[in-house]
Design an enzyme around this catalytic site. Structure first.
Site, PDB file in Angstrom:
ATOM      1  N   GLU A  96       0.815  -1.207   0.000  1.00 31.45           N
ATOM      2  CA  GLU A  96       0.000   0.000   0.000  1.00 31.45           C
ATOM      3  C   GLU A  96       0.855   1.266   0.000  1.00 31.45           C
ATOM      4  O   GLU A  96       1.942   1.290   0.577  1.00 31.45           O
ATOM      5  CB  GLU A  96      -0.917  -0.008   1.236  1.00 31.45           C
ATOM      6  CG  GLU A  96      -1.992  -1.088   1.115  1.00 31.45           C
ATOM      7  CD  GLU A  96      -2.814  -1.297   2.368  1.00 31.45           C
ATOM      8  OE1 GLU A  96      -2.394  -0.858   3.457  1.00 31.45           O
ATOM      9  OE2 GLU A  96      -3.887  -1.904   2.268  1.00 31.45           O
ATOM     10  N   CYS A 111       3.500   8.537   0.661  1.00 34.16           N
ATOM     11  CA  CYS A 111       4.099   7.639   1.645  1.00 34.16           C
ATOM     12  C   CYS A 111       4.310   6.291   0.942  1.00 34.16           C
ATOM     13  O   CYS A 111       3.339   5.667   0.501  1.00 34.16           O
ATOM     14  CB  CYS A 111       3.091   7.533   2.793  1.00 34.16           C
ATOM     15  SG  CYS A 111       3.623   6.518   4.128  1.00 34.16           S
ATOM     16  N   CYS A 118       6.484  -6.440   7.643  1.00 37.56           N
ATOM     17  CA  CYS A 118       7.636  -5.894   8.374  1.00 37.56           C
ATOM     18  C   CYS A 118       8.041  -6.911   9.434  1.00 37.56           C
ATOM     19  O   CYS A 118       7.198  -7.599  10.009  1.00 37.56           O
ATOM     20  CB  CYS A 118       7.261  -4.570   9.028  1.00 37.56           C
ATOM     21  SG  CYS A 118       8.644  -3.793   9.892  1.00 37.56           S
ATOM     22  N   CYS A 122       6.457  -3.769  15.959  1.00 35.03           N
ATOM     23  CA  CYS A 122       6.144  -2.720  16.942  1.00 35.03           C
ATOM     24  C   CYS A 122       4.680  -2.910  17.370  1.00 35.03           C
ATOM     25  O   CYS A 122       3.819  -3.160  16.518  1.00 35.03           O
ATOM     26  CB  CYS A 122       6.338  -1.334  16.322  1.00 35.03           C
ATOM     27  SG  CYS A 122       7.999  -1.080  15.691  1.00 35.03           S
ATOM     28  N   CYS A 125       1.528  -1.090  15.712  1.00 41.67           N
ATOM     29  CA  CYS A 125       1.495  -0.982  14.253  1.00 41.67           C
ATOM     30  C   CYS A 125       0.846  -2.213  13.606  1.00 41.67           C
ATOM     31  O   CYS A 125       1.200  -3.350  13.924  1.00 41.67           O
ATOM     32  CB  CYS A 125       2.920  -0.813  13.735  1.00 41.67           C
ATOM     33  SG  CYS A 125       3.038  -0.899  11.950  1.00 41.67           S
ATOM     34  N   GLY A 169       6.833  -1.522   6.189  1.00 41.54           N
ATOM     35  CA  GLY A 169       8.219  -1.990   6.213  1.00 41.54           C
ATOM     36  C   GLY A 169       9.199  -1.010   6.831  1.00 41.54           C
ATOM     37  O   GLY A 169       8.895   0.159   7.054  1.00 41.54           O
ATOM     38  N   GLU A 170      10.388  -1.520   7.139  1.00 38.48           N
ATOM     39  CA  GLU A 170      11.485  -0.711   7.694  1.00 38.48           C
ATOM     40  C   GLU A 170      12.490  -0.467   6.561  1.00 38.48           C
ATOM     41  O   GLU A 170      13.201  -1.392   6.143  1.00 38.48           O
ATOM     42  CB  GLU A 170      12.134  -1.474   8.865  1.00 38.48           C
ATOM     43  CG  GLU A 170      13.488  -0.964   9.302  1.00 38.48           C
ATOM     44  CD  GLU A 170      13.532   0.527   9.650  1.00 38.48           C
ATOM     45  OE1 GLU A 170      12.753   0.960  10.503  1.00 38.48           O
ATOM     46  OE2 GLU A 170      14.352   1.247   9.047  1.00 38.48           O
ATOM     47  N   SER A 201      11.979   7.235   7.098  1.00 39.87           N
ATOM     48  CA  SER A 201      11.513   7.074   8.470  1.00 39.87           C
ATOM     49  C   SER A 201      11.939   5.695   8.973  1.00 39.87           C
ATOM     50  O   SER A 201      11.662   4.682   8.336  1.00 39.87           O
ATOM     51  CB  SER A 201       9.990   7.194   8.491  1.00 39.87           C
ATOM     52  OG  SER A 201       9.514   6.884   9.768  1.00 39.87           O
ATOM     53  N   SER A 224      11.260   7.043  14.448  1.00 34.43           N
ATOM     54  CA  SER A 224      10.037   6.711  15.182  1.00 34.43           C
ATOM     55  C   SER A 224      10.446   6.478  16.628  1.00 34.43           C
ATOM     56  O   SER A 224      10.844   5.376  16.998  1.00 34.43           O
ATOM     57  CB  SER A 224       9.403   5.442  14.609  1.00 34.43           C
ATOM     58  OG  SER A 224       9.025   5.660  13.287  1.00 34.43           O
ATOM     59  N   LEU A 225      10.357   7.516  17.419  1.00 35.43           N
ATOM     60  CA  LEU A 225      10.885   7.445  18.780  1.00 35.43           C
ATOM     61  C   LEU A 225       9.842   6.852  19.738  1.00 35.43           C
ATOM     62  O   LEU A 225      10.069   5.816  20.358  1.00 35.43           O
ATOM     63  CB  LEU A 225      11.293   8.853  19.225  1.00 35.43           C
ATOM     64  CG  LEU A 225      11.978   8.968  20.565  1.00 35.43           C
ATOM     65  CD1 LEU A 225      13.322   8.264  20.568  1.00 35.43           C
ATOM     66  CD2 LEU A 225      12.179  10.432  20.944  1.00 35.43           C
ATOM     67  N   HIS A 226       8.734   7.534  19.865  1.00 39.02           N
ATOM     68  CA  HIS A 226       7.531   7.055  20.578  1.00 39.02           C
ATOM     69  C   HIS A 226       7.690   6.814  22.079  1.00 39.02           C
ATOM     70  O   HIS A 226       6.692   6.582  22.765  1.00 39.02           O
ATOM     71  CB  HIS A 226       6.947   5.792  19.927  1.00 39.02           C
ATOM     72  CG  HIS A 226       6.734   5.925  18.457  1.00 39.02           C
ATOM     73  ND1 HIS A 226       6.264   7.084  17.878  1.00 39.02           N
ATOM     74  CD2 HIS A 226       6.946   5.068  17.422  1.00 39.02           C
ATOM     75  CE1 HIS A 226       6.198   6.924  16.569  1.00 39.02           C
ATOM     76  NE2 HIS A 226       6.602   5.720  16.266  1.00 39.02           N
ATOM     77  N   ASN A 300      -3.738   6.045  15.974  1.00 40.87           N
ATOM     78  CA  ASN A 300      -4.865   5.428  15.273  1.00 40.87           C
ATOM     79  C   ASN A 300      -5.008   4.003  15.780  1.00 40.87           C
ATOM     80  O   ASN A 300      -4.177   3.158  15.454  1.00 40.87           O
ATOM     81  CB  ASN A 300      -4.591   5.361  13.776  1.00 40.87           C
ATOM     82  CG  ASN A 300      -4.344   6.731  13.228  1.00 40.87           C
ATOM     83  OD1 ASN A 300      -5.224   7.571  13.235  1.00 40.87           O
ATOM     84  ND2 ASN A 300      -3.110   6.973  12.814  1.00 40.87           N
ATOM     85  N   CYS A 343      -1.166   6.610   9.834  1.00 41.50           N
ATOM     86  CA  CYS A 343       0.098   6.051  10.291  1.00 41.50           C
ATOM     87  C   CYS A 343      -0.113   4.756  11.085  1.00 41.50           C
ATOM     88  O   CYS A 343      -0.919   4.723  12.013  1.00 41.50           O
ATOM     89  CB  CYS A 343       0.767   7.111  11.151  1.00 41.50           C
ATOM     90  SG  CYS A 343       2.404   6.689  11.606  1.00 41.50           S
TER      91      CYS A 343
HETATM   92  S1  SF4 Z   1       6.114   0.846  12.886  1.00 39.95           S
HETATM   93 FE1  SF4 Z   1       7.389   0.580  11.070  1.00 39.95          FE
HETATM   94  S2  SF4 Z   1       9.110  -0.661  11.828  1.00 39.95           S
HETATM   95 FE2  SF4 Z   1       7.479  -0.873  13.369  1.00 39.95          FE
HETATM   96  S3  SF4 Z   1       6.358  -2.721  12.747  1.00 39.95           S
HETATM   97 FE3  SF4 Z   1       5.331  -0.952  11.794  1.00 39.95          FE
HETATM   98  S4  SF4 Z   1       6.223  -0.823   9.741  1.00 39.95           S
HETATM   99 FE4  SF4 Z   1       7.595  -2.101  10.999  1.00 39.95          FE
END
Ligand code: SF4
Length: 350
Positions: A96, A111, A118, A122, A125, A169-170, A201, A224-226, A300, A343
């Site tokens: 996507e 984006c 991935c 996380c 996500c 994905g990363e 990112s 992506s600190l969070h 979200n 996101c």
């Molecule tokens: S936030 Fe990014 S790195 Fe973490 S699981 Fe989702 S897609 Fe992967």
């Protein structure tokens, strides 16, 4: 090199390999430039379309190669104008991309995804819950730009102005293809898109951040600190166990010293988890080592009930606490939530 139905994906060849191929086929050198243009700039899906190449060359190429392109599988539009595009790959995997228009600022942000799924899991996500299916090729990443840019022109009469590698994905775990896709999109004989308008990112892989600073110093970087302490970050991002905040901050300092790109901390506001004033103080302390902007993001929910979004008053107080310490902070209200394009929501619900 991956082979598709016994023919090779020609988009896996480097520029030099295309030169060698053309020479091996007994063609003059300039044919390599023409072929490269058709594959990367003019969007050809079949050799037959390459009308300035001799017919015999087109036939020979078609016998040995294919030009796989991603295909639009589903297009969804949010009430706020955000588009989510689901693409089907040649092996039927789905990915996507999202187009976020902010017409009043003339800003049209794409984006892009870099992996199918991935591997990082996380907890907040949806993509992470899929696991990693495979890496995207350079062509599959570039195609997202080409197709979404076309859609953007058609619907908004404006090209894409910004690209964020923030979809599924990363990107730093598909490092080579990510960097190569940026080179293709940015190069004058590609799409001449300014790298300063490209942001990668990452969930935070210290070694790869240093490598990025060395290899592609003009792009921007978003971490992506969070969470602003290792204890909390370990809870929501498994990658923090091997890339803790000390290691990440040292890598970002290196990036800041070497690169001309900007650094942003992405920080999803999670109710009663990371949204207190003590959290804001810890986050402010991380902002002292290099120039950085903080982006507070509305959460979200992904449907698992693990987290809730912070109250608006909390978000505002958090932002004000950072601003009081002279930290540049923006609050990003969610876009495309009604179509699961926000996101952390990209996950191919099918
Ligand atoms: S936030 Fe990014 S790195 Fe973490 S699981 Fe989702 S897609 Fe992967």
């Amino acid at each position: 090199m991956p082979v598709m139905a016994e023919r090779t994906n020609i988009r896996l060849l480097s520029r030099q390999q295309i030169r060698d191929l053309v020479e091996e086929m007994g063609q003059p050198r300039f044919r390599a430039g023409q072929l490269y243009q058709w594959i990367w700039q003019r969007g050809a899906a079949h050799f037959e379309e390459m009308t300035n190449l001799p017919k015999s060359l087109r036939t020979q190429l078609a016998q040995r190669f294919v030009i796989p392109r991603i295909r639009l599988d589903k297009l969804t539009r949010s009430v706020d104008g955000t588009f989510k595009l689901r693409f089907r790959l040649h092996d039927d995997h789905l990915i996507e991309s999202v187009l976020i228009p902010v017409a009043k600022d003339n800003r049209y942000t794409l984006c892009v995804s870099t992996q199918v799924g991935c591997s990082l899991h996380c907890t907040f996500c949806a993509t992470g819950k899929m696991g990693l299916r495979r890496q995207l090729t350079v062509g599959e990443i570039v195609d997202q730009y080409v197709l979404v840019n076309r859609l953007c022109q058609e619907h908004y009469g404006h090209p894409v102005t910004n690209i964020v590698y923030m979809g599924m994905g990363e990107p730093l775990l598909n490092y080579k293809n990510t960097i190569e896709s940026i080179a293709r999109i940015a190069s004058p004989d590609g799409y001449h898109f300014s790298p300063r308008r490209i942001t990668i990112s990452t969930a935070g892989i210290a070694k790869q951040i240093r490598r990025l600073a060395d290899d592609s110093p003009r792009v921007n970087l978003a971490l992506s600190l969070h969470a602003a302490d290792d204890f909390k970050r370990n809870e929501i991002m498994a990658i923090n166990a091997s890339n803790n905040l000390d290691a990440l901050m040292a890598a970002l300092e290196y990036f800041a010293g070497k690169s001309k790109g900007h650094i942003t901390f992405e920080y999803i506001m999670l109710k009663d988890f990371n949204d207190t004033l003590e959290d804001a103080t810890r986050l402010a302390a991380l902002c002292r080592r290099f120039p950085v902007k903080v982006n507070l993001i509305e959460y979200n929910p992904t449907g698992d009930g693990l987290f809730e979004k912070s109250a608006e008053s909390r978000v505002n107080a958090f932002a004000a606490a950072l601003a009081a310490k002279r930290i540049t902070v923006t609050v990003r209200r969610s876009r495309g939530r009604d179509i699961d394009a926000a996101c952390g929501q990209l996950a191919n619900k099918r």
